[in-house]
Scaffold this active site. Structure first.
Site, short mmCIF file in Angstrom:
data_model
loop_
_atom_site.label_atom_id
_atom_site.label_comp_id
_atom_site.label_asym_id
_atom_site.label_seq_id
_atom_site.Cartn_x
_atom_site.Cartn_y
_atom_site.Cartn_z
NE ARG A 171 -4.29 -1.34 0.14
CZ ARG A 171 -4.46 -2.40 -0.64
NH1 ARG A 171 -3.50 -2.77 -1.47
NH2 ARG A 171 -5.59 -3.09 -0.61
CG HIS A 219 -2.97 -0.58 -7.03
ND1 HIS A 219 -3.38 0.17 -5.94
CD2 HIS A 219 -3.01 -1.87 -6.60
CE1 HIS A 219 -3.66 -0.64 -4.92
NE2 HIS A 219 -3.43 -1.88 -5.31
#
Length: 256
Positions: A171, A219
């Site tokens: 993250r 991502h």
């Protein structure tokens, strides 16, 4: 999250649940993470690709191409490359074993006790410095919690050997952006591949976009194949209907 008085459980469609846990209206019902074979495989594939990209010096060959240089270098043995995995959940463990299968010297760091015959595991705060001290490549695969937010900071980078490479597929909140940029600019870290960011996409004036030692991907490290992931959701739903314990329930106190 209101307006669902008959809600019995929540099934996340992603491996991470930090976004859901930030919702103060989240009902007190079981929250289940997505644990799916396709999600695990695609993550391990990406981590292996990223490690090999660095290990086999693909960036250097790209620079040589643009400079008109033809310079061959015999690759080292993967056993001479120490790769550290931060986080030994479902995804981290599979990535560690995938790298081990290619002969890399794999070490791992976990916040809670873990033991495996094929992977050397360092534990908690006292194990962090010895874990970092000999790594050539560091891969962050931790869950994002209050205890791990900002963990990739100046203190961690200073404990890594000069020239070490960072891969973050966890993250964006794990990384202190300015500390990474400072370490790269000072010549301590050798580079970074970042797949996740605090703000996605980063603002166009963010230095990550143009830094010569940073590679960015949007991502994409792991993803679920819908036809495979749906089977796990349906199986868990059927457990709920039968009154059986659900799988992959999140410990809300720990955040994963």
């Amino acid at each position: 999250m209101t307006g669902f008085p008959n809600l019995k459980a929540i099934f996340s469609l992603g491996a991470g649940v930090d976004g859901l846990l930030q919702d103060r209206t989240l009902p007190d019902v079981p929250l289940c993470r997505m644990v799916d074979p396709s999600l695990t495989k695609t993550m391990s594939d990406f981590v292996l690709m990223a490690v090999l990209h660095r290990f086999r010096e693909v960036d250097r060959y790209a620079r040589d191409q643009h400079a008109g240089r033809w310079q061959f270098a015999i690759p080292r043995d993967t056993a001479d490359c120490a790769v550290g995995i931060m986080g030994l959940g479902e995804l981290g463990l599979d990535a560690a074993r995938t790298l081990r299968s290619r002969g890399f010297d794999v070490r791992a760091w976990a916040r809670s006790p873990r033991a495996f015959s094929d992977i050397r595991v360092f534990q908690d705060a006292e194990g962090l410095e010895p874990f970092l001290s000999e790594l050539e490549i560091l891969v962050c695969m931790l869950p994002l919690t209050s205890a791990t937010r900002g963990i990739l900071d100046k203190r961690v980078f200073e404990k890594l050997p000069k020239g070490a490479y960072l891969i973050n597929v966890a993250r964006g909140g794990h990384l202190v952006d300015d500390d990474l940029l400072a370490s790269l600019d000072a010549g301590h870290l050798g580079g970074a591949l970042l797949d996740v960011f605090e703000t996605e996409p980063p603002d166009l004036d963010h230095r990550f976009w143009r830094h010569p030692r940073i590679s960015m991907t949007p991502h994409v490290a792991s993803y679920c194949l819908p036809e495979i992931a749906a089977r796990g959701v349906v199986a868990n739903y059927e457990r709920l209907i039968r009154g059986e314990p659900l799988e992959h329930v999140v410990d809300r106190a720990r955040g994963y």
